[in-house]
Design an enzyme around this catalytic site. Sequence first.
Site, PDB file in Angstrom:
ATOM      1  N   HIS A  86       1.470  -1.071  -0.425  1.00 30.95           N
ATOM      2  CA  HIS A  86      -0.039  -0.471   0.141  1.00 30.95           C
ATOM      3  C   HIS A  86       1.197   1.282  -0.380  1.00 30.95           C
ATOM      4  O   HIS A  86       2.260   1.319   0.577  1.00 30.95           O
ATOM      5  CB  HIS A  86      -0.665   0.125   1.475  1.00 30.95           C
ATOM      6  CG  HIS A  86      -2.436   0.621   1.282  1.00 30.95           C
ATOM      7  ND1 HIS A  86      -2.072   2.280   0.829  1.00 30.95           N
ATOM      8  CD2 HIS A  86      -3.525   0.486   1.067  1.00 30.95           C
ATOM      9  CE1 HIS A  86      -3.059   2.775   0.845  1.00 30.95           C
ATOM     10  NE2 HIS A  86      -4.017   1.674   0.816  1.00 30.95           N
ATOM     11  N   PRO A  89       8.008  20.318  11.629  1.00 29.87           N
ATOM     12  CA  PRO A  89       9.202  20.280  10.750  1.00 29.87           C
ATOM     13  C   PRO A  89       9.612  19.968   8.852  1.00 29.87           C
ATOM     14  O   PRO A  89       8.324  19.401   9.179  1.00 29.87           O
ATOM     15  CB  PRO A  89      10.368  19.688  11.501  1.00 29.87           C
ATOM     16  CG  PRO A  89       9.439  18.352  12.400  1.00 29.87           C
ATOM     17  CD  PRO A  89       8.328  18.687  12.587  1.00 29.87           C
ATOM     18  N   GLY A 116       8.784   9.313   8.903  1.00 34.42           N
ATOM     19  CA  GLY A 116       7.893  10.222   8.477  1.00 34.42           C
ATOM     20  C   GLY A 116       7.024  11.082   8.771  1.00 34.42           C
ATOM     21  O   GLY A 116       7.039  11.635   9.781  1.00 34.42           O
TER      22      GLY A 116
END
Length: 552
Positions: free
Chosen positions: A82, A164, A172
């Site tokens: 996926h 950030p 991630g």
Amino acid sequence: MEKLIECVPNFSEGNDAALIKSITDEIEKIDGVKLLDVDPGKATNRTVVTFVGSPEAVVEAAFQSIKKASELIDMSKHKGEHPRMGATDVCPLIPLSGITAEETVKYAKQLGERVGKELGIPVYLYEYAQPNKERSNLSVIREGEYEGFAKKIKKPEWKPDYGPTELPVRSGASVIGVRDFLVAYNVNLNTTSVRRANAVAFDIRERGRVVRDAKGNDVHVPGTLKSVKAIGWYIEEYGQAQVSINLTNINIAPVHIAFEEVCKSAQSRGMRVTGSELVGLIPLQSLLDAGKYFLKKQNRSTGVSESELIHIALKSLGLDDLNEFHPDKKIIEYRMKKESDSALQNLTVKAFADMTASESPAPGGGSVSAYLGALGAALGTMVANLSAGKKGWESRLEEFSNWAEKGQIIKDKLLKAVDEDTAAFNRIMAGFSLPKNTDAEKQARKEAINSATIAAIEVPYKVMQLSLESMQISKAMAENGNPNSVSDAGVGALCARSAVLGAHLNVKINASGLADKSAVDKLLQDAEKIEKEALKLESEILAIVNKTIQKS
């Protein structure tokens, strides 16, 4: 109405059961939320979790689960079929009741800001929560996936909404937003070819495909279905390819229509659909609609029970092709239902009679009246279904099917009232058990008893209304239904009439406990009219029934 939000975070881990449980444990720690479903996929290496609750509780549970996922999942080592870009890849909030999508956006932004600030995870808003429509689509945001995001995040147009502008190697990035209820649905093909599965996906999805015309120009050709996203993939665990579908608006593209379109496309390309699977939960109405759709294709009455409609949908869609399908685990309303809401309905006939005969005052006449009404509606519905299936009466199928559908609705409402009546009585008893030591406690007790008593009047009044309505079905069936079942229509009318009279007794005795009857004066007057109408209808129906019997 209570404000309820559903949250469906997708975590990038589908194999490690202990790790997944560590994440879902964080959700279950939060008061005010209920974990409904945990659906891991081995080949996709992804788990779809579903939970519901009050907005504030949902936001807290979502944050804690995202935090735990960022601690446990290392995206630098992640592989799966996926598309994904983070440990918590996507976390949508879905308004369920008492709250709009616009109001839910506020909570999505609260969650996104907190995840970005406290966890240092880049967050992108999507769908309703994203004001910039050029970056509101999930698939557009996720392009490049985890492997390409370290560069993508540096582009000015892809600066995160929160957090950030550097991609944390371990966690991630995440996508948080607000969307409508989405059904994740995979259709199984008898092929191992991803290319062929993709061809089917392109045929049906709204986005369609890009082709070259005779002049060499790229031309966009849309797919056959609106509000549908789809891709093809190969699932090694199953040894076959699937068309993976997101139904973003099931009112526009229902599950059964998506299934049928995949079947048409697959057949035109020399393939066959072997079944399908649901990822996560589905609304009850979706499966009821599917059941009715397939019954209509068989020229059968759609006025059958809820359980039969679900069974027809299950078998027609092949939802048990790869794994067992449990309606109580996959249908959202069933997962949210409390066992106490249907405790009496779920008893056997003998157990209900035994409980009624016991020394306990509940279930009593109110619940029995509701059950009588349900039996009356059921008999009228039975005659309608028998008439719909009668040989030589095919031209009248829709007429009787409509009557049967109406009867099923009334029957189900009356069955629900069996439990509601007893619950209303128990609330009165609970009111009487409240303390009465101070003036404030006495007043609170009085108000609680009064409120519970009004509810205990309204339930049997509803039983009267529904039972009277069911008598119209019995009359129509006595007049025009299968003459071989006319006695059943008559018994149905007798049951309904008894339900009206029995429920009326409960209305009157509960009203006698009110010091101030002004709040229910109109209801009491209407109840008298309903009883008179029921007795009149009973006489008319029995006359028709006896006349028909004498002719036979």
